[in-house]
Design an enzyme around this catalytic site. Structure first.
Site, PDB file in Angstrom:
ATOM      1  N   MET A  29       0.844  -1.196   0.000  1.00  0.00           N
ATOM      2  CA  MET A  29       0.000   0.000   0.000  1.00  0.00           C
ATOM      3  C   MET A  29       0.885   1.254   0.000  1.00  0.00           C
ATOM      4  SD  MET A  29      -3.407  -0.927   2.107  1.00  0.00           S
ATOM      5  CE  MET A  29      -2.752  -0.723   3.754  1.00  0.00           C
ATOM      6  N   HIS A  33       8.957   1.271   3.466  1.00  0.00           N
ATOM      7  CA  HIS A  33      10.007   1.259   4.491  1.00  0.00           C
ATOM      8  C   HIS A  33      10.869   0.016   4.280  1.00  0.00           C
ATOM      9  CE1 HIS A  33       7.515  -1.781   6.390  1.00  0.00           C
ATOM     10  NE2 HIS A  33       6.500  -0.934   6.406  1.00  0.00           N
ATOM     11  N   HIS A  36       9.204  -3.382   3.457  1.00  0.00           N
ATOM     12  CA  HIS A  36       8.813  -3.549   2.052  1.00  0.00           C
ATOM     13  C   HIS A  36      10.042  -3.822   1.175  1.00  0.00           C
ATOM     14  CE1 HIS A  36       5.506  -0.610   3.369  1.00  0.00           C
ATOM     15  NE2 HIS A  36       4.825  -1.658   2.982  1.00  0.00           N
ATOM     16  N   GLN A  60     -10.290  -2.860   1.829  1.00  0.00           N
ATOM     17  CA  GLN A  60      -9.833  -3.559   3.029  1.00  0.00           C
ATOM     18  C   GLN A  60      -9.876  -2.685   4.277  1.00  0.00           C
ATOM     19  OE1 GLN A  60      -5.878  -4.304   1.141  1.00  0.00           O
ATOM     20  NE2 GLN A  60      -5.070  -3.957   3.193  1.00  0.00           N
ATOM     21  N   GLN A 152      -2.697 -12.601   7.188  1.00  0.00           N
ATOM     22  CA  GLN A 152      -2.807 -12.303   5.753  1.00  0.00           C
ATOM     23  C   GLN A 152      -2.083 -13.375   4.931  1.00  0.00           C
ATOM     24  OE1 GLN A 152      -2.618  -8.265   3.869  1.00  0.00           O
ATOM     25  NE2 GLN A 152      -0.492  -8.818   3.556  1.00  0.00           N
TER      26      GLN A 152
HETATM   27  P1  AMP Z   1       1.495  -2.948   3.449  1.00  0.00           P
HETATM   28  O1  AMP Z   1       2.010  -1.875   2.562  1.00  0.00           O
HETATM   29  O2  AMP Z   1       1.488  -2.584   4.900  1.00  0.00           O
HETATM   30  O3  AMP Z   1       0.190  -3.543   2.972  1.00  0.00           O
HETATM   31  O4  AMP Z   1       2.541  -4.129   3.363  1.00  0.00           O
HETATM   32  C1  AMP Z   1       2.911  -4.687   2.130  1.00  0.00           C
HETATM   33  C2  AMP Z   1       3.673  -5.957   2.374  1.00  0.00           C
HETATM   34  O5  AMP Z   1       4.846  -5.676   3.144  1.00  0.00           O
HETATM   35  C3  AMP Z   1       2.868  -6.989   3.177  1.00  0.00           C
HETATM   36  O6  AMP Z   1       3.121  -8.275   2.660  1.00  0.00           O
HETATM   37  C4  AMP Z   1       3.427  -6.843   4.565  1.00  0.00           C
HETATM   38  O7  AMP Z   1       3.315  -8.008   5.350  1.00  0.00           O
HETATM   39  C5  AMP Z   1       4.873  -6.515   4.270  1.00  0.00           C
HETATM   40  N1  AMP Z   1       5.474  -5.835   5.424  1.00  0.00           N
HETATM   41  C6  AMP Z   1       5.044  -4.691   6.004  1.00  0.00           C
HETATM   42  N2  AMP Z   1       5.805  -4.393   7.075  1.00  0.00           N
HETATM   43  C7  AMP Z   1       6.726  -5.376   7.172  1.00  0.00           C
HETATM   44  C8  AMP Z   1       7.798  -5.655   8.074  1.00  0.00           C
HETATM   45  N3  AMP Z   1       8.075  -4.857   9.108  1.00  0.00           N
HETATM   46  N4  AMP Z   1       8.527  -6.760   7.867  1.00  0.00           N
HETATM   47  C9  AMP Z   1       8.257  -7.597   6.834  1.00  0.00           C
HETATM   48  N5  AMP Z   1       7.274  -7.399   5.957  1.00  0.00           N
HETATM   49  C10 AMP Z   1       6.510  -6.302   6.112  1.00  0.00           C
END
Ligand code: AMP
Length: 280
Positions: A29, A33, A36, A60, A152
């Site tokens: 999304m 960081h 990602h 979502q 997820q």
């Molecule tokens: P999001 O942008 O929050 O939807 O996350 C996108 C992807 O990055 C998802 O698969 C998350 O599980 C993964 N993700 C987010 N934060 C972390 C983290 N601290 N460590 C590992 N994967 C992450």
């Protein structure tokens, strides 16, 4: 390469596929960081072409959640993704993904019932629907998901298996700040006091792990440990602390086998999650 439409994305990837390239997808999304970027680096190692999707998926988010405020910074994201060798970014508008009249949704049973499924009704319906659309648009050979969102991962794996999706799901470990806080785009919402206390998620999981490692097998006792520490932080509001079996996320009478300890805690308007997997 920034792709905004589904048509140009399909066209671009068809050419790559014809040239024999394997395709890795990292769905996000945005507001990227190091968590990602680690997913992207894994994809980079395994695939010829890495494409990252950046889409704050309204489906979502529940009523009253942070869809409007969710942090966004596409130009910085593009720079960061390029820095780790990502070839393409798919960043569609909402109306491109859900045009007027859109009416198809993916619903999973069982695996979506506990944890975030209980506290965020409809959340996983939104996740499963957008991820299915992304898989159909991009047709990746590999797709990368973070263990940070443990439920997820189980939802996506179950869906891919149940619907015979033709790809491999790869899970990447949680990336943390120096003090243990799991990296999240939502961490920017935390004020300095909240940020300081937010480390309690990691600390309580570590304490609970220690208890299990030294012989505790009663799930209620372990949940007590998690809850006590979190309640000890004045700014923290516990949403859930659970210990469930893997891979089916069922309740346990005794801690044994592969188990997931998972937490959701609110600091003001910020909702944080964290988890830890143990093999007992
Ligand atoms: P999001 O942008 O929050 O939807 O996350 C996108 C992807 O990055 C998802 O698969 C998350 O599980 C993964 N993700 C987010 N934060 C972390 C983290 N601290 N460590 C590992 N994967 C992450």
């Amino acid at each position: 390469m920034i792709l905004k439409t589904i048509a140009e994305t399909k066209d671009y990837l068809n050419k790559a596929r014809k040239a024999g390239k394997t395709i890795g997808l990292v769905p996000t999304m945005g507001f990227l960081h190091k968590g990602h970027l680690t997913l992207m680096e894994e994809a980079r190692k395994q695939c010829d072409l890495v494409i990252v999707s950046i889409f704050v998926n309204p489906l979502q988010f529940g009523v009253g959640e942070d869809y409007e405020e969710y942090p966004r910074d596409l130009s910085k994201d593009v720079e960061l993704a390029r820095g780790v060798g990502v070839e393409a970014i798919f960043a569609p508008e909402v109306k491109e993904m859900y045009p007027k009249g859109y009416s198809t949704f993916i619903d999973l049973e069982k695996v979506t019932e506990p944890l975030c499924g209980r506290s965020r009704p409809g959340h996983f319906r939104g996740v499963a629907t957008v991820v299915t659309k992304l898989f159909n648009i991009i047709q990746p050979d590999f797709a990368y998901f973070g263990q940070k969102d443990a439920q997820q991962v189980m939802v996506i794996r179950t869906m891919a298996m149940d619907l015979n999706m033709n790809l491999e799901i790869v899970t990447v470990p949680i990336v943390r700040e120096a003090d243990g806080l799991a990296m999240s785009s939502r961490n920017v919402y935390l004020n300095p006091q909240e940020r300081q206390q937010a480390v309690v998620l990691y600390q309580s999981l570590q304490k609970a792990k220690e208890a299990v490692m030294t012989g505790e097998r009663n799930p209620e006792q372990v949940i007590n440990i998690l809850e006590e520490l979190i309640k000890g932080k004045p700014l923290a509001q516990l949403e859930y602390a659970e210990i469930l079996s893997l891979p089916n996320l069922a309740n346990l009478a005794v801690i044994q086998g592969q188990v997931l300890m998972a937490l959701a805690v609110r600091f003001g308007k910020t909702r944080l999650i964290d988890n830890l997997v143990l093999e007992v």
